[in-house]
Motif scaffolding. Structure first.
Motif, short mmCIF file in Angstrom:
data_model
loop_
_atom_site.label_atom_id
_atom_site.label_comp_id
_atom_site.label_asym_id
_atom_site.label_seq_id
_atom_site.Cartn_x
_atom_site.Cartn_y
_atom_site.Cartn_z
N VAL A 1 0.70 -0.99 0.02
CA VAL A 1 0.13 -0.06 -0.33
C VAL A 1 0.74 0.79 0.04
O VAL A 1 0.44 2.64 -0.93
N THR A 2 1.42 1.11 0.76
CA THR A 2 2.63 2.58 0.65
C THR A 2 3.88 2.75 -0.73
O THR A 2 3.63 3.54 -1.08
N ALA A 3 3.83 1.51 -0.81
CA ALA A 3 4.55 1.97 -2.86
C ALA A 3 3.48 2.38 -3.50
O ALA A 3 4.48 3.22 -4.20
N VAL A 4 2.48 1.56 -3.75
CA VAL A 4 1.31 2.76 -5.01
C VAL A 4 0.92 4.12 -4.14
O VAL A 4 0.81 4.74 -5.00
N LEU A 5 0.81 4.36 -3.01
CA LEU A 5 0.92 5.69 -2.19
C LEU A 5 1.52 6.18 -3.21
O LEU A 5 1.79 7.55 -3.63
N CYS A 6 3.45 6.12 -2.94
CA CYS A 6 4.43 6.61 -3.07
C CYS A 6 4.25 6.88 -4.86
O CYS A 6 4.54 7.80 -5.21
N ALA A 7 3.75 6.49 -5.44
CA ALA A 7 4.23 5.84 -6.92
C ALA A 7 2.90 6.89 -7.55
O ALA A 7 3.12 7.87 -7.96
N ALA A 8 1.46 7.26 -6.76
CA ALA A 8 1.04 7.64 -7.05
C ALA A 8 1.67 9.56 -6.49
O ALA A 8 0.86 10.00 -7.38
N ALA B 1 4.09 10.53 -6.51
CA ALA B 1 5.12 11.17 -7.52
C ALA B 1 4.31 11.48 -8.94
O ALA B 1 5.08 12.24 -9.74
N ALA B 2 3.46 10.92 -8.90
CA ALA B 2 2.58 11.16 -10.43
C ALA B 2 1.95 11.89 -10.28
O ALA B 2 2.20 13.49 -11.13
N VAL B 3 1.68 12.88 -8.93
CA VAL B 3 0.41 14.14 -8.74
C VAL B 3 1.59 15.26 -9.16
O VAL B 3 1.66 16.09 -9.68
N LEU B 4 2.56 14.56 -8.55
CA LEU B 4 4.19 15.94 -8.40
C LEU B 4 4.44 16.14 -9.58
O LEU B 4 4.38 17.07 -10.09
N ALA B 5 4.50 14.68 -10.38
CA ALA B 5 5.34 14.85 -11.46
C ALA B 5 4.21 15.47 -12.35
O ALA B 5 4.79 16.55 -13.39
N GLY B 6 3.19 15.74 -12.15
CA GLY B 6 1.97 16.60 -13.49
C GLY B 6 2.04 18.17 -13.18
O GLY B 6 1.61 18.66 -13.90
N LEU B 7 1.81 17.89 -11.71
CA LEU B 7 2.33 19.44 -11.15
C LEU B 7 2.89 20.22 -11.71
O LEU B 7 3.29 21.02 -12.31
#
Length: 62
Positions: free
Chosen positions: A32-39, A41-47
């Motif tokens: 769960v932690t790995a999936v949340l960290c990936a999400a 990272a994706a949000v920060l990359a989009g921003l």
């Protein structure tokens, strides 16, 4: 083939897990932690892509 590699292959084929039962708690939180960290990272990359400075946009052309 070296001995450690043989042990890994034999252990994988036999389904042997030497650490099974070593930890008292389930490690599902790690997935769960790995999936949340990936999400995150994706949000920060989009921003970062959305909030680029005008100089960065103009500089791409040369």
């Amino acid at each position: 083939m070296c001995r450690p590699l043989r042990l890994h292959v034999v252990g994988g084929v036999a389904g042997f897990d030497p650490l099974e039962g070593a930890a008292s708690a389930s490690l599902s939180w790690a997935g769960v932690t790995a999936v949340l960290c990936a999400a995150a990272a994706a949000v920060l990359a989009g921003l970062a892509l959305l909030n680029r400075s005008p100089q960065a946009r103009a500089g791409a052309g040369g």
